[in-house]
Write a protein that holds these residues in place. Structure first.
Motif, PDB file in Angstrom:
ATOM      1  N   TYR A   1      24.068  34.393  85.242  1.00 44.82           N
ATOM      2  CA  TYR A   1      25.193  34.364  86.178  1.00 44.82           C
ATOM      3  C   TYR A   1      25.577  35.777  86.608  1.00 44.82           C
ATOM      4  O   TYR A   1      25.809  36.060  87.797  1.00 44.82           O
TER       5      TYR A   1
ATOM      6  N   HIS B   1      27.352  31.764  95.345  1.00 44.21           N
ATOM      7  CA  HIS B   1      27.737  30.973  94.178  1.00 44.21           C
ATOM      8  C   HIS B   1      26.961  29.664  94.096  1.00 44.21           C
ATOM      9  O   HIS B   1      26.676  29.178  92.999  1.00 44.21           O
TER      10      HIS B   1
ATOM     11  N   TYR C   1      25.251  37.674  90.217  1.00 43.18           N
ATOM     12  CA  TYR C   1      26.412  38.352  90.805  1.00 43.18           C
ATOM     13  C   TYR C   1      26.041  39.759  91.262  1.00 43.18           C
ATOM     14  O   TYR C   1      26.403  40.176  92.379  1.00 43.18           O
TER      15      TYR C   1
ATOM     16  N   LYS D   1      24.175  39.815  94.343  1.00 37.86           N
ATOM     17  CA  LYS D   1      24.933  39.250  95.470  1.00 37.86           C
ATOM     18  C   LYS D   1      24.360  37.918  95.969  1.00 37.86           C
ATOM     19  O   LYS D   1      24.337  37.641  97.169  1.00 37.86           O
ATOM     20  N   GLU D   2      23.923  37.085  95.014  1.00 40.75           N
ATOM     21  CA  GLU D   2      23.501  35.735  95.368  1.00 40.75           C
ATOM     22  C   GLU D   2      24.739  34.859  95.604  1.00 40.75           C
ATOM     23  O   GLU D   2      25.771  35.059  94.949  1.00 40.75           O
TER      24      GLU D   2
ATOM     25  N   ALA E   1      23.907  30.829  92.304  1.00 40.93           N
ATOM     26  CA  ALA E   1      24.158  31.480  91.017  1.00 40.93           C
ATOM     27  C   ALA E   1      24.568  30.493  89.933  1.00 40.93           C
ATOM     28  O   ALA E   1      24.067  30.550  88.799  1.00 40.93           O
TER      29      ALA E   1
ATOM     30  N   ARG F   1      34.338  35.166  93.586  1.00 43.70           N
ATOM     31  CA  ARG F   1      33.778  36.506  93.407  1.00 43.70           C
ATOM     32  C   ARG F   1      32.360  36.632  93.963  1.00 43.70           C
ATOM     33  O   ARG F   1      31.793  37.722  93.970  1.00 43.70           O
ATOM     34  N   PHE F   2      31.786  35.514  94.397  1.00 44.13           N
ATOM     35  CA  PHE F   2      30.435  35.491  94.923  1.00 44.13           C
ATOM     36  C   PHE F   2      30.464  35.281  96.432  1.00 44.13           C
ATOM     37  O   PHE F   2      31.434  34.732  96.969  1.00 44.13           O
TER      38      PHE F   2
ATOM     39  N   SER G   1      34.199  31.327  91.370  1.00 38.44           N
ATOM     40  CA  SER G   1      33.366  31.179  92.567  1.00 38.44           C
ATOM     41  C   SER G   1      33.771  32.140  93.681  1.00 38.44           C
ATOM     42  O   SER G   1      32.934  32.553  94.492  1.00 38.44           O
TER      43      SER G   1
END
Length: 343
Positions: free
Chosen positions: A266, A276, A270, A273-274, A279, A336-337, A334
């Motif tokens: 995970y 959510h 992050y 930069k995938e 990820a 943050r992605f 979520s």
């Protein structure tokens, strides 16, 4: 979010207690249901897992799958974590906790039994998830197309990598892949529900009809999950109550391993930069296990009543509540992605 999804952890906890009570009060009924299996795959649980997977499979857009190779980072993370990290961290945690901390230091586990428990844990560590990850992906609003590709590629690698990695870590040379279990699991948990989803898409055609139908069948996922938990704990009720301390001791490193593997995948997603939707399912594949395969190999190598077989069963029992906690964490983080790929 409906009441069942909002309080899913509560329903799972109640299902665990209901399963234990049912297994003690109605042992013959649960024994009969548990006997309905082939190649260590119980057909009742297979149907319930199918119900859980089907609502997600109708979201699969085959026209979008062909472009996933342009977004390889999610696959790179998943494959690296599952095959170059996960089996070895499981072996290290098993040795550290079971042999040294609980064995040598605390004297709670004998050396022979410790070896058996570690063997079962290693078998869990070499079998990334095939079925339940579709459920976890759905609960985290994962990309259905990408999740399917991640699972399919892992299964292809498992065909050639499971036996040699397990043999290396177990220190034995006679690890034989139970092909009947592996092939049946792929057929039941991927091929059949995928074909059903494809047929549904062809029949319904329009996106509006698909969304409306998906909303109607979505409760099947929760019903299937709760019913599965009841059966799993009912099948193992006597074993759980007969070995409560050992169950707890085995569960501790298994829980740490599950959280650790999810965290690695995970966080890596992050940093790369995938989105959510890639990820979260990517972290879930390695964190959970294809327990049918692990149980089948443990029984064939060490016997039905062995410590190795017990360890794989404990893996089954702790997976659902721990994975639900990780689903909750993934949903809370979520924002943050990235929402989607920028290209």
């Amino acid at each position: 979010m409906g009441i069942f999804e909002r309080y899913l952890s509560v329903w799972v906890g109640l299902a665990m207690m209901a399963g234990l009570a049912g297994g003690i009060l109605f042992p013959d009924s649960f024994a009969w249901m548990g006997s309905l299996e082939y190649a260590n795959i119980n057909f009742i649980i297979a149907v319930l897992i199918w119900l859980m997977i089907y609502p997600m499979m109708i979201q699969i857009d085959f026209s979008a799958i062909k472009n996933i190779h342009r977004r390889p980072k999610g696959l790179i993370v998943t494959l690296t974590v599952n095959w170059l990290i996960k089996p070895f961290t499981m072996a290290l945690l098993g040795i550290l906790f079971i042999r040294h901390l609980f064995g040598d230091f605390m004297g709670l586990i004998t050396p022979d039994l410790a070896n058996d428990y570690i063997a079962g844990m290693i078998l869990l560590g070499v079998a990334p998830c095939t079925a339940m990850v579709f459920v976890w992906s759905q609960l985290t609003k994962g990309d259905a197309n990408y999740t399917l590709v991640q699972v399919a590629v892992n299964d292809l690698i498992m065909v050639v990598a499971f036996a040699p990695i397990a043999a290396f870590l177990l220190g034995v040379t006679n690890v034989t892949v139970p092909w009947s279990t592996l092939i049946l699991a792929v057929a039941l948990y991927i091929v059949i529900p995928l074909l059903a989803g494809l047929l549904t898409r062809k029949v319904l055609r329009s996106n509006d009809a698909l969304h409306a139908f998906g909303a109607r069948v979505k409760p099947l996922s929760i019903l299937g999950l709760i019913s599965t938990v009841i059966l799993l704990f009912g099948f193992q009720a006597h074993q759980i109550l007969a070995n409560p301390l050992d169950i707890i001791l085995i569960a501790i490193p298994l829980i740490i391993q599950t959280v650790l593997i999810f965290a690695i995948a995970y966080f890596w997603m992050y940093k790369w930069k995938e989105p959510h939707s890639v990820a979260a399912p990517g972290g879930m594949i390695g964190a959970s296990n294809l327990f049918e395969l692990a149980v089948a190999v443990a029984i064939s190598l060490f016997g039905l009543n062995s410590g190795a077989a017990l360890a794989t069963v404990v893996g089954v029992l702790v997976e659902v509540p721990v994975m639900l906690a990780l689903v909750s964490f993934a949903n809370r983080t979520s924002n943050r992605f990235p929402v989607a790929y920028s290209h």
